[in-house]
Design a protein around this motif. Structure first.
Motif, PDB file in Angstrom:
ATOM      1  N   SER A 101       0.894  -1.329   0.004  1.00 51.87           N
ATOM      2  CA  SER A 101      -0.030  -0.042   0.156  1.00 51.87           C
ATOM      3  C   SER A 101       0.896   1.040  -0.113  1.00 51.87           C
ATOM      4  CB  SER A 101      -1.117  -0.122   1.359  1.00 51.87           C
ATOM      5  OG  SER A 101      -1.731  -0.921   1.363  1.00 51.87           O
ATOM      6  N   ALA A 102       2.129   1.128  -0.268  1.00 56.25           N
ATOM      7  CA  ALA A 102       3.145   2.245  -0.255  1.00 56.25           C
ATOM      8  C   ALA A 102       2.650   3.341  -1.436  1.00 56.25           C
ATOM      9  CB  ALA A 102       4.511   1.966  -0.509  1.00 56.25           C
ATOM     10  N   VAL A 103       1.980   2.961  -2.431  1.00 58.23           N
ATOM     11  CA  VAL A 103       1.951   4.241  -3.549  1.00 58.23           C
ATOM     12  C   VAL A 103       0.234   4.368  -3.843  1.00 58.23           C
ATOM     13  CG1 VAL A 103       4.144   3.528  -4.684  1.00 58.23           C
ATOM     14  CG2 VAL A 103       1.979   2.539  -5.556  1.00 58.23           C
ATOM     15  N   SER A 104       0.018   5.562  -4.208  1.00 54.50           N
ATOM     16  CA  SER A 104      -1.348   5.787  -4.507  1.00 54.50           C
ATOM     17  C   SER A 104      -1.820   5.613  -5.894  1.00 54.50           C
ATOM     18  CB  SER A 104      -1.764   7.296  -4.085  1.00 54.50           C
ATOM     19  OG  SER A 104      -1.172   7.420  -2.559  1.00 54.50           O
ATOM     20  N   GLY A 105      -0.896   5.664  -6.877  1.00 53.16           N
ATOM     21  CA  GLY A 105      -0.987   5.611  -8.311  1.00 53.16           C
ATOM     22  C   GLY A 105       0.196   5.057  -8.898  1.00 53.16           C
ATOM     23  N   ALA A 106      -0.092   4.403 -10.011  1.00 51.86           N
ATOM     24  CA  ALA A 106       0.789   3.770 -10.884  1.00 51.86           C
ATOM     25  C   ALA A 106       0.725   4.293 -12.297  1.00 51.86           C
ATOM     26  CB  ALA A 106       1.232   2.150 -10.867  1.00 51.86           C
ATOM     27  N   TRP A 107       1.742   4.353 -12.889  1.00 48.09           N
ATOM     28  CA  TRP A 107       2.040   5.036 -14.384  1.00 48.09           C
ATOM     29  C   TRP A 107       2.949   4.059 -15.127  1.00 48.09           C
ATOM     30  CZ3 TRP A 107       0.129   8.811 -17.545  1.00 48.09           C
ATOM     31  CH2 TRP A 107       0.921   9.372 -18.611  1.00 48.09           C
ATOM     32  N   SER A 108       2.606   3.709 -16.528  1.00 49.44           N
ATOM     33  CA  SER A 108       3.696   2.642 -16.953  1.00 49.44           C
ATOM     34  C   SER A 108       3.253   2.940 -18.590  1.00 49.44           C
ATOM     35  CB  SER A 108       3.303   1.410 -16.517  1.00 49.44           C
ATOM     36  OG  SER A 108       4.397   0.565 -17.181  1.00 49.44           O
ATOM     37  N   VAL A 109       4.332   3.380 -19.045  1.00 51.28           N
ATOM     38  CA  VAL A 109       4.180   3.589 -20.912  1.00 51.28           C
ATOM     39  C   VAL A 109       5.239   2.714 -21.610  1.00 51.28           C
ATOM     40  CG1 VAL A 109       4.374   5.292 -22.686  1.00 51.28           C
ATOM     41  CG2 VAL A 109       3.544   5.937 -20.420  1.00 51.28           C
ATOM     42  N   GLN A 110       4.632   1.801 -22.203  1.00 49.28           N
ATOM     43  CA  GLN A 110       5.446   0.833 -23.073  1.00 49.28           C
ATOM     44  C   GLN A 110       6.291   0.079 -22.481  1.00 49.28           C
ATOM     45  OE1 GLN A 110       6.350   2.170 -27.108  1.00 49.28           O
ATOM     46  NE2 GLN A 110       4.426   3.574 -27.068  1.00 49.28           N
ATOM     47  N   VAL A 111       5.846  -0.714 -21.247  1.00 48.37           N
ATOM     48  CA  VAL A 111       6.465  -1.574 -20.640  1.00 48.37           C
ATOM     49  C   VAL A 111       6.080  -2.689 -20.620  1.00 48.37           C
ATOM     50  CG1 VAL A 111       7.840  -1.729 -18.231  1.00 48.37           C
ATOM     51  CG2 VAL A 111       7.660   0.389 -19.303  1.00 48.37           C
ATOM     52  N   LEU A 112       4.719  -2.621 -20.036  1.00 51.58           N
ATOM     53  CA  LEU A 112       4.098  -4.421 -19.887  1.00 51.58           C
ATOM     54  C   LEU A 112       4.250  -4.997 -21.085  1.00 51.58           C
ATOM     55  CD1 LEU A 112       3.340  -2.803 -17.219  1.00 51.58           C
ATOM     56  CD2 LEU A 112       1.057  -3.787 -17.309  1.00 51.58           C
ATOM     57  N   GLN A 113       4.084  -4.437 -22.332  1.00 51.84           N
ATOM     58  CA  GLN A 113       4.245  -4.888 -23.565  1.00 51.84           C
ATOM     59  C   GLN A 113       5.591  -5.710 -23.976  1.00 51.84           C
ATOM     60  OE1 GLN A 113       3.978  -1.423 -26.116  1.00 51.84           O
ATOM     61  NE2 GLN A 113       6.176  -1.124 -25.985  1.00 51.84           N
ATOM     62  N   HIS A 114       6.402  -5.517 -23.138  1.00 54.08           N
ATOM     63  CA  HIS A 114       7.587  -6.377 -23.012  1.00 54.08           C
ATOM     64  C   HIS A 114       7.740  -7.648 -22.235  1.00 54.08           C
ATOM     65  CE1 HIS A 114       9.103  -3.410 -25.890  1.00 54.08           C
ATOM     66  NE2 HIS A 114       9.030  -2.441 -25.381  1.00 54.08           N
ATOM     67  N   MET A 115       6.731  -7.788 -21.392  1.00 53.84           N
ATOM     68  CA  MET A 115       7.030  -8.874 -20.282  1.00 53.84           C
ATOM     69  C   MET A 115       6.513 -10.222 -20.898  1.00 53.84           C
ATOM     70  SD  MET A 115       5.850  -6.561 -16.923  1.00 53.84           S
ATOM     71  CE  MET A 115       6.640  -5.155 -16.373  1.00 53.84           C
ATOM     72  N   PRO A 116       7.092 -11.229 -20.659  1.00 48.11           N
ATOM     73  CA  PRO A 116       6.948 -12.398 -20.719  1.00 48.11           C
ATOM     74  C   PRO A 116       5.598 -12.590 -19.694  1.00 48.11           C
ATOM     75  CG  PRO A 116       9.208 -12.510 -20.243  1.00 48.11           C
ATOM     76  CD  PRO A 116       8.850 -11.149 -20.144  1.00 48.11           C
ATOM     77  N   ALA A 117       4.807 -13.703 -20.268  1.00 42.98           N
ATOM     78  CA  ALA A 117       3.488 -13.663 -19.636  1.00 42.98           C
ATOM     79  C   ALA A 117       3.745 -14.011 -17.997  1.00 42.98           C
ATOM     80  CB  ALA A 117       2.668 -14.893 -20.119  1.00 42.98           C
ATOM     81  N   GLY A 118       4.584 -14.883 -17.708  1.00 43.52           N
ATOM     82  CA  GLY A 118       5.006 -14.933 -16.035  1.00 43.52           C
ATOM     83  C   GLY A 118       5.542 -13.632 -15.499  1.00 43.52           C
ATOM     84  N   VAL A 119       6.262 -12.904 -16.211  1.00 45.35           N
ATOM     85  CA  VAL A 119       6.625 -11.657 -15.570  1.00 45.35           C
ATOM     86  C   VAL A 119       5.370 -10.685 -15.298  1.00 45.35           C
ATOM     87  CG1 VAL A 119       7.952  -9.781 -15.769  1.00 45.35           C
ATOM     88  CG2 VAL A 119       8.828 -12.037 -16.396  1.00 45.35           C
TER      89      VAL A 119
END
Ligand code: SAM
Ligand code: ZN
Length: 310
Positions: free
Chosen positions: A167-185
């Motif tokens: 619960s440390a953060v109130s928001g998350a932002w991520s641009v063109q990162v999740l697209q590079h993760m293999p399914a398990g990651v």
């Protein structure tokens, strides 16, 4: 030792061991877990919390570090110019500012895969916890952001094992990162977002859209638009809005709300399309007509309003 700009004392309030989630104490050598005694060094002023678990993306990490090393002599202005070749800064600056405006100065937002840090080059209200697995990119982020930024912490870590308390953060932002993760990651990264996100937090992510226009343009050029699998040393999966909604379906079930949209409608650097001046007003009008925008937008945006945890 720590040159993240954020005081070590402020940082230790939200940090946790990425291995066991124990509390971390800072000393001259870096950070030490008070529970499992793991040590995390500070390299060149940037805390490194990798636990050897980036295994799924070692190729990408090496690739990113190598690319970053080509920019070591670049000034902040040169770095920004390079960013402008790959991202529509006009569109993204507005989105980042609107996202950040939802939070107060005392709150933390997480930028997952912060890269060169350019989304936060103007000060925003909340503090930014910028995570990247590439130390090379974080060094460039520090240069691009400039000195005296006590509002941005740059931290080397894997999205699949975050060095943050629950619960440390109130928001998350991520641009063109999740697209590079293999399914398990990807699965572990989303579980980590669930853990570190406060109740009622907000997540905004953008990734490359497999638009019909892009497929057709590639086809006409005698190329095939890459949809999933390895590109060189890294993975890239282009998911449609419906596919992203499916990815987030299991997130805080019954409490989270997932809404998709589109951005960077007319910006296609791979097709050498970078209109200047950029038709931002037209983009906003068309983005509201979602199904149409989805035919050619460069990015799919996902907004998750989190709801409380169980
Ligand atoms: C395409 S770049 C985007 C950078 C930045 N978000 C931007 O908008 O310019 C992807 C970034 O994500 C980082 N990344 C990819 N997978 C990651 C992971 N599992 N944990 C941390 N960072 C990751 C890469 O090192 C790289 O810096
Ligand atoms: Zn530990």
């Amino acid at each position: 030792v720590i040159e993240t700009g954020v005081a070590a004392g402020v940082l230790t309030d939200i940090l946790a061991c990425p291995g066991c989630q124990g509390r971390l104490a800072s000393d001259a050598g870096g950070f030490r877990c008070e529970r499992c005694a793991a040590r995390y060094p500070v390299e060149d002023g940037i805390p490194v919390f990798l636990t050897g678990r980036t295994a799924g993306q070692e190729g990408e990490r090496a690739f990113r570090d190598r690319l970053a090393s080509r920019q070591v002599a670049g000034s902040a202005a040169t770095l920004l110019e390079t960013v402008g070749h790959h991202h529509c800064m006009r569109v993204m600056a507005r989105r980042a500012a609107r996202f950040a405006a939802r939070f107060t100065p005392g709150q933390w937002i997480l930028d997952l895969g912060i890269g060169w840090g350019w989304h936060w080059r103007s000060r925003v209200g909340p503090r930014v916890f910028g995570v990247d697995m590439s130390l090379g990119n974080l060094r460039l982020a520090r240069r691009l952001l400039g000195p005296g930024r006590d509002d941005v912490a740059l931290v080397c870590a894997d999205a699949a094992a975050l060095p943050l308390r629950s619960s440390a953060v109130s928001g998350a932002w991520s641009v063109q990162v999740l697209q590079h993760m293999p399914a398990g990651v990807l699965e572990r990264a989303i579980a980590e977002l669930d853990r570190v996100m406060a109740d009622e937090g907000r997540i905004e992510i953008s990734n490359l859209n497999p638009g019909l226009f892009q497929r057709a343009a590639y086809h006409l050029a005698g190329r095939r638009l890459h949809l999933r699998g390895a590109v060189g040393e890294m993975e890239l999966t282009r998911r449609s809005a419906a596919e992203w909604r499916a990815v987030w379906r299991a997130f805080r079930p019954g409490r989270a709300r997932v809404v998709t949209g589109y951005s960077e409608l007319f910006f296609h650097p791979d097709l050498h399309v970078r209109p200047r001046p950029y038709p931002a007003a037209l983009e906003r009008a068309l983005a509201a007509a979602r199904p149409v925008a989805g035919l050619f937008a460069r990015q799919v945006d996902v907004v998750v309003t989190c709801g409380g945890r169980d």
